[in-house]
Structures are given as structure tokens and as C-alpha cells.
Design a protein around this motif. Sequence first.
Motif: not given
Lengths: 743, 124
Positions: B111-112, B114-115
Motif C-alpha cells: 500500500s505504501l 502504491f501510494a
Amino acid sequence: MAGSIQDTFFEECEELLEAMDEGLTAIEGGDQDPEIVNAVFRAVHSIKGGAGAFGMEELVAFAHKFETVFDDVRSNKLQLDPKLIQLLFRASDHLADLVTRARDGGQTDAEHHDVLIKALEEYIDEEEEEIVFEPMGFGGLDMGGLPDLPLPDLDAMAGGMIDTASTTPMETLYKVRFHPLKEMFATGNEPFFLLQALSDLGTMDVTLDDSELPGFDVMDLDENYLAWNIELRSKEPRSAVEAVFEFVEGLCELTIDTEEVEASEVPGDADGDAALSALNDAFGTAPAEDEPVAAPAPLAEVAPEEPKPAPVAEPKPAAAPVKAEENTPPPAKSESRGPKPTLRVELERVDRLINAVGELIINHSMLAQQIANLDAGDVRDVEIELEGFKNLARDIQEGVMAIRAQPVKPLFQRMARIVREASSATGKNCKLVTEGEATEVDKTVIERLSDPLTHILRNAVDHGVEKPEDREAAGKSKMGEIRLSASHRSGSVYIEVRDDGAGVNRPRVKQIAIDKGLIPENAELTDNEIDNLLFLPGFSTAKEISNLSGRGVGMDVVKNAVTSLGGRVNVTSTPGKGSVFSIILPLTLAVMDGMVVSVGGQTMVVPITSIVETMRGNDEMLSNLGADGTLLSIRGSFVPVCDVANALGLKDPFSDHQQPGVFLLVETETGQRCALAVDDIHDQRQVVIKSLDGVCGNIDGVSAATILGDGKIAMILDPESIIAASPAAAFDPDRRMSNASAS
Amino acid sequence: MKTKVLAIDDSRTIRNLLAATLEEAGFEYHCAVDGREGVDMYTDVDPDVVITDINMPNLDGFGVIEELRGDDFASKVPILVLTTESAPEMKARARGAGATGWITKPFDDDSLIFALKRVTGAAM
């Protein structure tokens, strides 16, 4: 890697828990500073955050409750009354337990846990309840109302139960229209990167819609007139597509329509890079390296007619990172703000350094000795340099010691909890007041002080402070006060625990000591000696073993712990007013200033800190009291003489009477003075303390050994225990002198 | 050129986690222990993206965003807010101040990254 980060987390937890305790203590003391409340909140919050990262669910859940309550305190929704403060303290203690448990394993008291959770929940509104940790990103969001497309059922595929046609991975055609509003650009979001992220999900066709673009004459440079129509074929669920636009929700006009298609039916002929290069054309950006080429499956019918907008029409503000002006001097780091920069070093490295410094000091003494023995003429220059060497060595030593020195504050803060727990276990009201928290003490000393201090404090609550009703009857406030203080005094660290309780019950203590055969029935003891009977092995005043300070362990454990640190402990007490336990410790465990003396033909070292004065004696100054020993007269008062050689068994006590030699006047912890008789004084110097533990065990009167300049080993004497073992210990100047004058 | 990240968080644990994840993913990692230090470091580090915590001493995350987006810095660099606050008003407030996006703690590596990818275009 994860392990070491987890270690960091636990280390940090210790600091955060300390900060919490400190903050709560300040709040309890009536400090209204909102920053304190904030600091406590942040501490709980950080523990929760870290615990979450390592999946410590119980810890997260509890910290969350705690945090929620504290957040209401912070926003003044909750008033801090004593009841709530007590609850917060208990919660903080429990949080510490949970951290310990997460680190070391083991069981926490489930009942206690539930009670605290319930108590905290009473302060929490229902709607702010329910912890949500939504993992961000794929699948974590549900922004749109449409259900996610079902993913292929892998179990079913593995089972081979369903015919192949229906198990072909389903692709979805997403028709996305994306029109950024001008507000989006103020947030640093960049349409190109969003589209690039979107292209990772599948194959993509992008069409720029510049139909809204007005003529240059009416163009508002801040406005965005462009939109993109995207056709994305992807196996990812809708939520993944939405996740790409998560940050720009509300900052753009976004529509996502879906059509299902079967991947296998799509001709795989077009180039996946087409979409990306179109993007790059649109933004004037170079193609990103290593851009993965997705499975080729673009829509055949959209490929040909693609409008290529001129880059000049691009109205958005420059999105490249704008450097602050190069010639602006970087803001100077303010010294006054925040904690000083620190460096975390493994303890072992510091200890290696300390060892080396110890050797350096020994090396210096050897060098000095050899130069002194040299038969060379003028060595003054060498001696001056040597003196410089010595000063430098001392500076280095002090510097290294300072690295190991730490304030006693964290230790003291832990003790507040001990008092709280002990108070609630005994039904007494006690508060702990601390003083001199900034006093710095060697790290090892701090670590090893924890147990003895805990014991003394429990003892103070259990046996010292009276029950509330008794206190009231005695005209005291119901709340007992225990004062824990630390200070530096003449090269030693003093730690005192002072309670305002009933004091030592001397008749009872003496009776117990007699009953247990610790002292003879007819023993004549001073008040102070009776008080210090508490430290005898096997002594325990509790009638029945209380579950608190009892457990059959007496204060002798405290004494042993302190002695093993080269320190001493004693108690003084005033009936009805309370007791004071004093722990006196050397500043450092490695080096001390000593006086080199000879005793019975051997070279020994006496710690300078215990010597009040030295003098050469003569016959007139001595009065022999026969078997009771010898007195030394100093400026009109009498001090008992302790012959060190005798006490150490280096000479036959009956061989001859006290020869006037050199006397070292020392003062014991109880204030009693005594003159240590030695043969001669040689020197005063820094000596490196080498422990005898593991070499020959404990020797009465000797605390450690050192290596002298000539390479010989010398014992370091412990005056206190030498005096205790000699007849001089029994000497009470007042009693003797009154006896003497009576006869 | 590695993508430069300036992470601002008062929790050593979080900083270490970020460092491990980001360095492994090929980012150049810089960190500050509170908002004030983060803003002070900004010019020197000249990051491609800022990740900031919200609850911090000295200067909180909102303050960081406001200062960086303010006239002194006029920064257009993406700023991701790293916070356990999943409350919508928290996100709204961060965005109002000019935050680019948010990462909800506890974050997972994907997620990190991806962000970060969505706001910097960094190629992984």
C-alpha cells in the motif's frame, strides 16, 4: 530486519511509557498545560501505531480505548477528576504490562484487563467506538456503491469441478472519465502519475478530451479545461480502479462505467505501450523506464484515431518539484528547541572503552613509577608531560563515565507505580514524591537499583505508612507521603526513601531479633543499631508474611544488592515521624580515588571518599581501654581506634598494643567516627577497581582489588565493614565517656 | 535518479519501518523526528515526496503541510499524510491544507509503495 525494528519498537515503548507516566504524574499534580495532555496522548498513540505495525492486536485494542478516552480529555470533552486520573494511571500500568507481555510472552491478568477495558469504556461514547484499521489500497476501500466483481474461485478451479469456459479469467472493461478540477493541483496530485498507476492495472487506452479548451484570449490559467477518457481492460476489481483515484476524490469529476468481457476473446495484437506513449505525448514527459508491458489486449476499435494535443495547451501549473531558491540559507537548527541530538551506541562498545581507560590509568601509574625509579638526572620535563598525560586520562575517564551515566528519572518513575500498587494492595493511601530526578548515575547501578528500591518502597508502604484511620488518630493527613530523592554528595550518590509513617517499632524489632537468635538477649543496642537490625538475614517484621513485601525475603536482600554495587544502606527512624532508608553508592563502578597505605606489611587502598582526615599519632593521643580497645583523642574528643591489621587478621591482636602509626579518620554512614590505624600512607591516586567476584568471593573488609603502578595487586578496603567487625563498632562515645566520668 | 522521500514521524519505530520498506524499494530515504525538523530539513533534502505523521510535538502534520504549501516554500511536492486517524474529517482537514494523499497506519509495504507511485510516478 523485522526483528531489529521490533526491538526498536520495544525500546521506544519504554520511553513512551515513561513519558506517559511523567505526564500523568504532572496532570495528577494539577498541571494544566495542554502540551502535557498532548504528550501523553501522543505516547499512547505511538504505542498503538507501532503495535499495529507488528500485529499486536491486544495491545492495539487496549491502546485504542486508552487513546479514545484521552482524546476526549484533550478536547475537553472529559473532565479530569481524581477518579479518572487513577483510572488513567492504572491503564498506563496495564499498557506497560501488555508491552512487556508482547515482548516476553506470558500471561496478563485477563480479569484485570477486562475490568480496565470496561472502566475505560464507561468514558467512551458509543459512536466513537469500534476500532477500524482499514488497510489502505487495493480492496480496502469501498467508495463506490457497486459491488466488486467476483474474483475467480481458486478452490473451485483446483477441484476441476467447473467447465473451463466459465473459469477463464474475467476481464472488465472500465470506461473512466477523469476531469481534474483546478483544486486538485493545489494538493500536489499529478494526473499523469494517476494515469500511470492506472495503466499498471491492465491495458489502457487514453483519449484526451480538449473540447472544453477555450481560446487563449479567454483562458484562465488556473483553470483546467482538459479531461481524459480512459478505457481500461483489467482483471482487477473495481475497487482497485477506485483506489487509484482515492486521493483525488472530490477534486475531480470521475465516472467509472464497467462492461464485462472475456479476456480470451480479445485479439492480442496491439501494443500495450501505445497508451503510455500517448500519455507521455500528452504530458510531454519521457517514457518511464521499465514500464511493464501488460498482456496485450487493447480494444481494436479505439486504437487508430487518437488526438494528439499540443503540449502548449496544457494549462496545469508546473508539477515538477519546485526548488526553494538555492541562495536561501537553510534555516539554522535552533539549539534551544527540542532535545539535543543523541547517538545510540551499543553498551558493549562503551564498556570496551571504559576498560581501555582503566588500563590507561594503570599504565599511567606504571609509567610514573618507572620514571620515579629512573636514575636519570633531571626528569622534570618528563614529569610535567606525565602530569598532562594524567589530566588527559582523567578527562577521558570522566567523559566515558558520563556516557554511562543516566538520570535516575526513569527508575523513579517506575517506582511511582510500585507505590500505587502497594497502596492499593494494602488499603493505604500513599503518594510518592520524587526529588533530584536529574541526578545521573551509572547505567548498571540504575539497573541494579530497581529491585532493592522496589523492596524498600513496598516495605515503606506495607510497614512504614500507617493505615488511614491510624494516621488520622495520630493527627496526620490520611495520605501518607513517601519521598524518594537522589543527590550527589562528595563523590557518592545518595538515594533516600523517606516515609512519614510510624517509624521503626524498636521494642518489637529488638524482641524479634532476640527471638530469632540474631542478637543475644542481653544485647545493649543503640536506637540506630536496632533500626539497622532490619537488614540482618532472616529478619522479617511482618507477623504473617504479607503478600506484598513479605514472601519470606527480608531487607537483607536489599543490603546484599546495594553492597554488591559497592554501596551501603542504612535506616534511621524517628518514632511517630517516619523512617529514612539511605542508599549510598559510588559514582562509578570502575575507577575511584584511593589512598595507598601499608597495613601489616601489605599495600592496600582506602577509598578517599570515606576519609575525613589523616594524622600521625603519638602516645599521648592514645588511651588504652584494655579489652574494649583504644581511644584516640582528637582536639578534645575521643574516637575509637580500629587496627586494620588486626581486623584483617594480619597480625596477632595480643602481640602488642596499639603502636602509634598513622590514623585515617573515617566517618561511617551512621555518623559514627572511627580512626583506622595503618602503618603508613604512601600516595593518593586514582585506582581502577577490579572486582573480586569470581576470583575469591567476598572477603570481609575488602571490597575489591586494584593494580598499582608497580604492577602489584592491592586490596581496596571497605572501612565500614572493617569497623563493623572490630571492637570499635560497639563503642558509643556518649555511653563510654559517661561511664568513665562516673567511675 | 532515486526518488527522494522525506519522512517526518516522531516514532522511531515507524521511521525504521519506513526506512526498511523504502530503501528496499529503491527510494532515497531521509527522515525528521518532528514537524519542525522536517520543515527545517526540507530545503536541504529537496525531496520528491514528503510523508508526514499528524500527531507530533513541536509542529504537527497539519502545520507541516501548511508551512510547505505556504508562501515561504510554495512547495508543489506531493505530501502524504501518515496517520492512524482514518476518520474522514482528518483526511478532509489534511487535504484542505494541501495534502496529496494519506497512508493509514499500520501500512503494508504494497500500500505504501502504491501510494507513492500514485503521487510520484516512481517506477518500482
